[in-house]
Design an enzyme around this catalytic site. Sequence first.
Site, PDB file in Angstrom:
ATOM      1  N   SER A   1      -6.044  -7.565  -7.449  1.00 33.75           N
ATOM      2  CA  SER A   1      -4.826  -7.477  -8.262  1.00 33.75           C
ATOM      3  C   SER A   1      -5.060  -7.821  -9.734  1.00 33.75           C
ATOM      4  CB  SER A   1      -3.708  -8.345  -7.667  1.00 33.75           C
ATOM      5  OG  SER A   1      -3.408  -7.912  -6.346  1.00 33.75           O
TER       6      SER A   1
ATOM      7  N   ASN B   1     -11.974   0.956  -8.979  1.00 36.19           N
ATOM      8  CA  ASN B   1     -12.321   1.306  -7.594  1.00 36.19           C
ATOM      9  C   ASN B   1     -11.136   2.101  -7.068  1.00 36.19           C
ATOM     10  OD1 ASN B   1     -13.040   1.436  -4.911  1.00 36.19           O
ATOM     11  ND2 ASN B   1     -12.540  -0.710  -4.470  1.00 36.19           N
TER      12      ASN B   1
ATOM     13  N   GLU C   1     -14.282 -10.844  -4.565  1.00 35.86           N
ATOM     14  CA  GLU C   1     -12.958 -10.296  -4.278  1.00 35.86           C
ATOM     15  C   GLU C   1     -12.314 -11.066  -3.125  1.00 35.86           C
ATOM     16  OE1 GLU C   1     -12.610  -6.041  -5.869  1.00 35.86           O
ATOM     17  OE2 GLU C   1     -13.307  -5.919  -3.807  1.00 35.86           O
TER      18      GLU C   1
ATOM     19  N   LYS D   1     -10.783   3.782  -4.406  1.00 31.20           N
ATOM     20  CA  LYS D   1     -10.596   3.809  -2.945  1.00 31.20           C
ATOM     21  C   LYS D   1     -10.331   5.250  -2.504  1.00 31.20           C
ATOM     22  CE  LYS D   1      -9.158  -0.920  -3.343  1.00 31.20           C
ATOM     23  NZ  LYS D   1      -8.475  -2.055  -2.779  1.00 31.20           N
TER      24      LYS D   1
ATOM     25  N   GLY E   1      -4.876  -5.811  -3.521  1.00 28.33           N
ATOM     26  CA  GLY E   1      -3.737  -4.923  -3.283  1.00 28.33           C
ATOM     27  C   GLY E   1      -2.455  -5.657  -2.935  1.00 28.33           C
TER      28      GLY E   1
ATOM     29  N   HIS F   1     -17.581  -3.530   0.256  1.00 30.81           N
ATOM     30  CA  HIS F   1     -16.183  -3.867  -0.031  1.00 30.81           C
ATOM     31  C   HIS F   1     -15.521  -4.426   1.227  1.00 30.81           C
ATOM     32  CE1 HIS F   1     -11.967  -3.447  -1.049  1.00 30.81           C
ATOM     33  NE2 HIS F   1     -12.352  -3.451  -2.304  1.00 30.81           N
TER      34      HIS F   1
ATOM     35  N   GLU G   1     -12.757  -3.898   2.512  1.00 32.56           N
ATOM     36  CA  GLU G   1     -12.108  -2.889   3.373  1.00 32.56           C
ATOM     37  C   GLU G   1     -13.138  -2.217   4.275  1.00 32.56           C
ATOM     38  OE1 GLU G   1     -10.113  -0.842   0.185  1.00 32.56           O
ATOM     39  OE2 GLU G   1      -8.854  -2.613  -0.078  1.00 32.56           O
TER      40      GLU G   1
HETATM   41  P1  PGA Z   1      -6.729  -4.206  -6.270  1.00 32.56           P
HETATM   42  O1  PGA Z   1      -8.113  -3.832  -5.521  1.00 32.56           O
HETATM   43  O2  PGA Z   1      -7.051  -4.308  -7.730  1.00 32.56           O
HETATM   44  O3  PGA Z   1      -5.817  -3.071  -5.960  1.00 32.56           O
HETATM   45  O4  PGA Z   1      -6.280  -5.506  -5.708  1.00 32.56           O
HETATM   46  C1  PGA Z   1      -9.320  -4.400  -5.933  1.00 32.56           C
HETATM   47  C2  PGA Z   1     -10.430  -3.948  -5.023  1.00 32.56           C
HETATM   48  O5  PGA Z   1     -10.220  -3.867  -3.820  1.00 32.56           O
HETATM   49  O6  PGA Z   1     -11.548  -3.655  -5.499  1.00 32.56           O
END
Ligand code: PGA
Length: 251
Positions: free
Chosen positions: A215, A9, A169, A11, A175, A97, A99
């Site tokens: 992560s 992903n 998630e 982003k 992140g 997601h 976010e």
């Molecule tokens: P990350 O993001 O691996 O950077 O923690 C995962 C995601 O938001 O899909």
Amino acid sequence: MRTPYLCGNWKMNKTVAEAVEFITQLKTKLSGIDFKKIDVGVGAPFTCLSKLIDAAKGTGVKIGAQNCFWEEKGAFTGEISPLMLKDIGCDFVIIGHSERRQYFGETNETINKKINALLKVGLPIIVCVGETLPEREAGKAESVVKDHLTGSLRGLTAEQLNHLVIAYEPVWAIGTGKTATPAQAQEIHAYTRKVLRELYNDNVAQAMRIQYGGSMNAANVKELMNCPDVDGGLIGGASLKADDFEKLIKF
Ligand code: PGA
């Protein structure tokens, strides 16, 4: 048997040139991968999709979008429809997601509308669920996941669920470098399957692929993938470099 599914992903990262460079690098690393035994995808920004889809042809890597609107067309300035994504050859779309919930007002209701719109054009969907840190600390991780699942999947038939993958998630792990432990991931993945069993039936629950996201990286992918109910990953940071992503695919 559920086929593992590792999906990047990206982003809001990568220009078109960077995206094409990534897939060019990844292509040379994929020999030896049996795409009957693993699914690999990348969720990219809208601006990259067309070129990336061309560049990924014949590689076995699926290319997807990270969002869409629920209407087919019309006066919705700035939006992209499922039909437009289908038109350019997109393989899947990530929906809901955290976010998007956090910064763009996405709710169970809008997620449900988007899922329905994507099903209408036949595009596979990765639906994200997961609790925030305060919710986890308040002992509400399961109830939040149940609410996300119930609300997002409302009205969908068992047959329609074949076109979905769920990504658990935990927001506190995204992140942050703070991964859920395998035990924490397994607990919620098993719970997700339990909710699917309640909402649908055992077949749906057993067949659903549930990715872990937050992560995930080369160092923890193996132990997470060893959990019986973890079927893949939705990977942000560690999917941005072909070298890192290769290690995840070859867990
Ligand atoms: P990350 O993001 O691996 O950077 O923690 C995962 C995601 O938001 O899909």
